[in-house]
Design a protein around this motif. Structure first.
Motif, PDB file in Angstrom:
ATOM      1  N   UNK A 123     101.494  -7.623 -57.812  1.00  0.00           N
ATOM      2  CA  UNK A 123     102.296  -6.582 -57.159  1.00  0.00           C
ATOM      3  C   UNK A 123     103.342  -5.997 -58.112  1.00  0.00           C
ATOM      4  N   UNK A 124     103.843  -6.841 -59.024  1.00  0.00           N
ATOM      5  CA  UNK A 124     104.829  -6.355 -59.989  1.00  0.00           C
ATOM      6  C   UNK A 124     104.169  -5.418 -61.003  1.00  0.00           C
ATOM      7  N   UNK A 125     102.946  -5.736 -61.384  1.00  0.00           N
ATOM      8  CA  UNK A 125     102.224  -4.845 -62.300  1.00  0.00           C
ATOM      9  C   UNK A 125     101.947  -3.507 -61.627  1.00  0.00           C
ATOM     10  N   UNK A 126     101.646  -3.544 -60.340  1.00  0.00           N
ATOM     11  CA  UNK A 126     101.417  -2.311 -59.583  1.00  0.00           C
ATOM     12  C   UNK A 126     102.683  -1.465 -59.559  1.00  0.00           C
ATOM     13  N   UNK A 127     103.835  -2.113 -59.334  1.00  0.00           N
ATOM     14  CA  UNK A 127     105.102  -1.373 -59.329  1.00  0.00           C
ATOM     15  C   UNK A 127     105.393  -0.773 -60.704  1.00  0.00           C
ATOM     16  N   UNK A 128     105.190  -1.564 -61.751  1.00  0.00           N
ATOM     17  CA  UNK A 128     105.475  -1.066 -63.101  1.00  0.00           C
ATOM     18  C   UNK A 128     104.622   0.150 -63.435  1.00  0.00           C
ATOM     19  N   UNK A 129     103.406   0.186 -62.909  1.00  0.00           N
ATOM     20  CA  UNK A 129     102.506   1.312 -63.176  1.00  0.00           C
ATOM     21  C   UNK A 129     102.992   2.605 -62.531  1.00  0.00           C
ATOM     22  N   UNK A 130     103.902   2.514 -61.561  1.00  0.00           N
ATOM     23  CA  UNK A 130     104.447   3.710 -60.923  1.00  0.00           C
ATOM     24  C   UNK A 130     105.464   4.426 -61.813  1.00  0.00           C
ATOM     25  N   UNK A 131     105.997   3.716 -62.800  1.00  0.00           N
ATOM     26  CA  UNK A 131     107.049   4.285 -63.627  1.00  0.00           C
ATOM     27  C   UNK A 131     106.468   5.278 -64.627  1.00  0.00           C
ATOM     28  N   UNK A 143     113.171  -4.475 -66.449  1.00  0.00           N
ATOM     29  CA  UNK A 143     114.627  -4.528 -66.291  1.00  0.00           C
ATOM     30  C   UNK A 143     115.039  -3.760 -65.043  1.00  0.00           C
ATOM     31  N   UNK A 144     114.475  -2.578 -64.874  1.00  0.00           N
ATOM     32  CA  UNK A 144     114.828  -1.753 -63.715  1.00  0.00           C
ATOM     33  C   UNK A 144     114.409  -2.427 -62.412  1.00  0.00           C
ATOM     34  N   UNK A 145     113.244  -3.065 -62.416  1.00  0.00           N
ATOM     35  CA  UNK A 145     112.796  -3.746 -61.196  1.00  0.00           C
ATOM     36  C   UNK A 145     113.649  -4.975 -60.903  1.00  0.00           C
ATOM     37  N   UNK A 146     114.142  -5.651 -61.937  1.00  0.00           N
ATOM     38  CA  UNK A 146     115.087  -6.753 -61.712  1.00  0.00           C
ATOM     39  C   UNK A 146     116.288  -6.252 -60.921  1.00  0.00           C
ATOM     40  N   UNK A 147     116.818  -5.098 -61.343  1.00  0.00           N
ATOM     41  CA  UNK A 147     117.984  -4.530 -60.656  1.00  0.00           C
ATOM     42  C   UNK A 147     117.611  -4.101 -59.234  1.00  0.00           C
ATOM     43  N   UNK A 148     116.424  -3.532 -59.090  1.00  0.00           N
ATOM     44  CA  UNK A 148     115.988  -3.088 -57.763  1.00  0.00           C
ATOM     45  C   UNK A 148     115.851  -4.262 -56.807  1.00  0.00           C
ATOM     46  N   UNK A 149     115.358  -5.411 -57.311  1.00  0.00           N
ATOM     47  CA  UNK A 149     115.232  -6.578 -56.450  1.00  0.00           C
ATOM     48  C   UNK A 149     116.606  -7.115 -56.056  1.00  0.00           C
ATOM     49  N   UNK A 169     117.583   4.515 -63.233  1.00  0.00           N
ATOM     50  CA  UNK A 169     117.905   4.189 -61.841  1.00  0.00           C
ATOM     51  C   UNK A 169     117.377   5.254 -60.878  1.00  0.00           C
ATOM     52  N   UNK A 170     117.288   6.508 -61.334  1.00  0.00           N
ATOM     53  CA  UNK A 170     116.754   7.564 -60.475  1.00  0.00           C
ATOM     54  C   UNK A 170     115.292   7.299 -60.123  1.00  0.00           C
ATOM     55  N   UNK A 171     114.549   6.698 -61.069  1.00  0.00           N
ATOM     56  CA  UNK A 171     113.140   6.374 -60.818  1.00  0.00           C
ATOM     57  C   UNK A 171     113.031   5.329 -59.707  1.00  0.00           C
ATOM     58  N   UNK A 172     114.000   4.406 -59.658  1.00  0.00           N
ATOM     59  CA  UNK A 172     113.979   3.374 -58.615  1.00  0.00           C
ATOM     60  C   UNK A 172     114.029   3.991 -57.226  1.00  0.00           C
ATOM     61  N   UNK A 173     114.834   5.031 -57.066  1.00  0.00           N
ATOM     62  CA  UNK A 173     114.966   5.634 -55.735  1.00  0.00           C
ATOM     63  C   UNK A 173     113.725   6.438 -55.374  1.00  0.00           C
ATOM     64  N   UNK A 174     113.011   6.945 -56.387  1.00  0.00           N
ATOM     65  CA  UNK A 174     111.763   7.666 -56.100  1.00  0.00           C
ATOM     66  C   UNK A 174     110.712   6.715 -55.522  1.00  0.00           C
ATOM     67  N   UNK A 175     110.805   5.437 -55.873  1.00  0.00           N
ATOM     68  CA  UNK A 175     109.809   4.453 -55.425  1.00  0.00           C
ATOM     69  C   UNK A 175     110.452   3.375 -54.546  1.00  0.00           C
ATOM     70  N   UNK A 176     111.510   3.753 -53.876  1.00  0.00           N
ATOM     71  CA  UNK A 176     112.298   2.799 -53.094  1.00  0.00           C
ATOM     72  C   UNK A 176     111.450   2.091 -52.042  1.00  0.00           C
ATOM     73  N   UNK A 177     110.605   2.827 -51.359  1.00  0.00           N
ATOM     74  CA  UNK A 177     109.818   2.230 -50.266  1.00  0.00           C
ATOM     75  C   UNK A 177     108.827   1.187 -50.804  1.00  0.00           C
ATOM     76  N   UNK A 184     110.779  -1.846 -51.940  1.00  0.00           N
ATOM     77  CA  UNK A 184     111.266  -2.599 -50.782  1.00  0.00           C
ATOM     78  C   UNK A 184     110.142  -3.424 -50.157  1.00  0.00           C
ATOM     79  N   UNK A 185     108.977  -2.821 -49.982  1.00  0.00           N
ATOM     80  CA  UNK A 185     107.836  -3.534 -49.396  1.00  0.00           C
ATOM     81  C   UNK A 185     107.429  -4.728 -50.262  1.00  0.00           C
ATOM     82  N   UNK A 186     107.427  -4.514 -51.577  1.00  0.00           N
ATOM     83  CA  UNK A 186     107.040  -5.594 -52.495  1.00  0.00           C
ATOM     84  C   UNK A 186     108.069  -6.719 -52.470  1.00  0.00           C
ATOM     85  N   UNK A 187     109.339  -6.351 -52.444  1.00  0.00           N
ATOM     86  CA  UNK A 187     110.388  -7.361 -52.364  1.00  0.00           C
ATOM     87  C   UNK A 187     110.227  -8.198 -51.096  1.00  0.00           C
ATOM     88  N   UNK A 188     110.039  -7.537 -49.965  1.00  0.00           N
ATOM     89  CA  UNK A 188     109.915  -8.251 -48.686  1.00  0.00           C
ATOM     90  C   UNK A 188     108.712  -9.202 -48.685  1.00  0.00           C
TER      91      UNK A 188
END
Length: 195
Positions: free
Chosen positions: A56-64, A74-80, A160-168, A171-175
């Motif tokens: 799931x983390x690799x899937x998230x990284x591919x969105x960047x 690093x950005x996903x660490x902050x997002x989590x 950080x702006x990229x994080x908000x573009x993929x916030x949903x 969030x789903x991956x974190x949960x």
């Protein structure tokens, strides 16, 4: 996972907060360190390896977008940490404010915390970094602070702006993953080889 998640996982496993923080500060062998610090650093490393290996983390990284692929972790660490702070009551019985203040105090009074850690925690406490992760502005400040410590700060600038573009999706991956990381942390803390 960044500072808040590692401190939270140290708390629920009753392992060293100083070790959890020092996992980002101490490189190389740790067998010369006091046992509680060793255990905390070892657990930090186990948790980082585990979360980084999740598909799931690799899937998230591919969105960047391409410029942020190298710093997506690093950005996903902050997002989590933002997700944990935002949903804190679902993961801890104490308020986020009290947990943060207690963590700063425990860290600053722990003689095992490496000297570089004291400077870091003093800055964290002064600006209440952990509590600020609830807010967009807090994440932006944290990302900006990390970028200044990189040899190529442009790799993080605006990330950080990229994080908000993929916030949903984040969030789903974190949960999905964080409760599993809590279970894994409890299991690994019991399995520490130097008990």
């Amino acid at each position: 996972m960044n500072f808040l998640a590692h401190l939270h996982l140290a708390h629920i496993t009753d392992t060293s907060l100083a070790g959890a923080l020092a996992g980002d500060l101490v490189k190389g062998p740790i067998d010369h360190l006091p046992h509680p610090l060793q255990q905390g650093i070892w657990l930090h490393r186990q948790l980082d390896s585990r979360i980084d290996a999740q598909p799931q983390m690799q899937t998230l990284k591919a969105l960047f977008p391409h410029p942020y692929r190298r710093t997506a972790g690093i950005l996903l660490d902050m997002a989590f940490d933002h997700q944990l702070a935002s949903h804190w009551s679902g993961y801890h019985h104490d308020s986020l404010e009290h947990f943060c203040q207690q963590s700063y105090h425990t860290l600053l009074t722990d003689p095992q915390l490496p000297q570089v850690g004291h400077r870091l925690v003093s800055n964290m406490a002064r600006g209440d970094w952990l509590g600020s992760y609830r807010y967009r502005e807090g994440i932006a400040l944290a990302v900006n602070g990390i970028s200044r410590r990189l040899s190529r700060p442009q790799l993080l600038e605006g990330g950080d702006a990229v994080l908000w573009q993929h916030h949903e999706e984040i969030s789903d991956t974190f949960m999905e993953l964080y409760p599993k990381m809590m279970d894994y942390a409890r299991q690994r803390a019991l399995e520490w080889p130097n008990r």
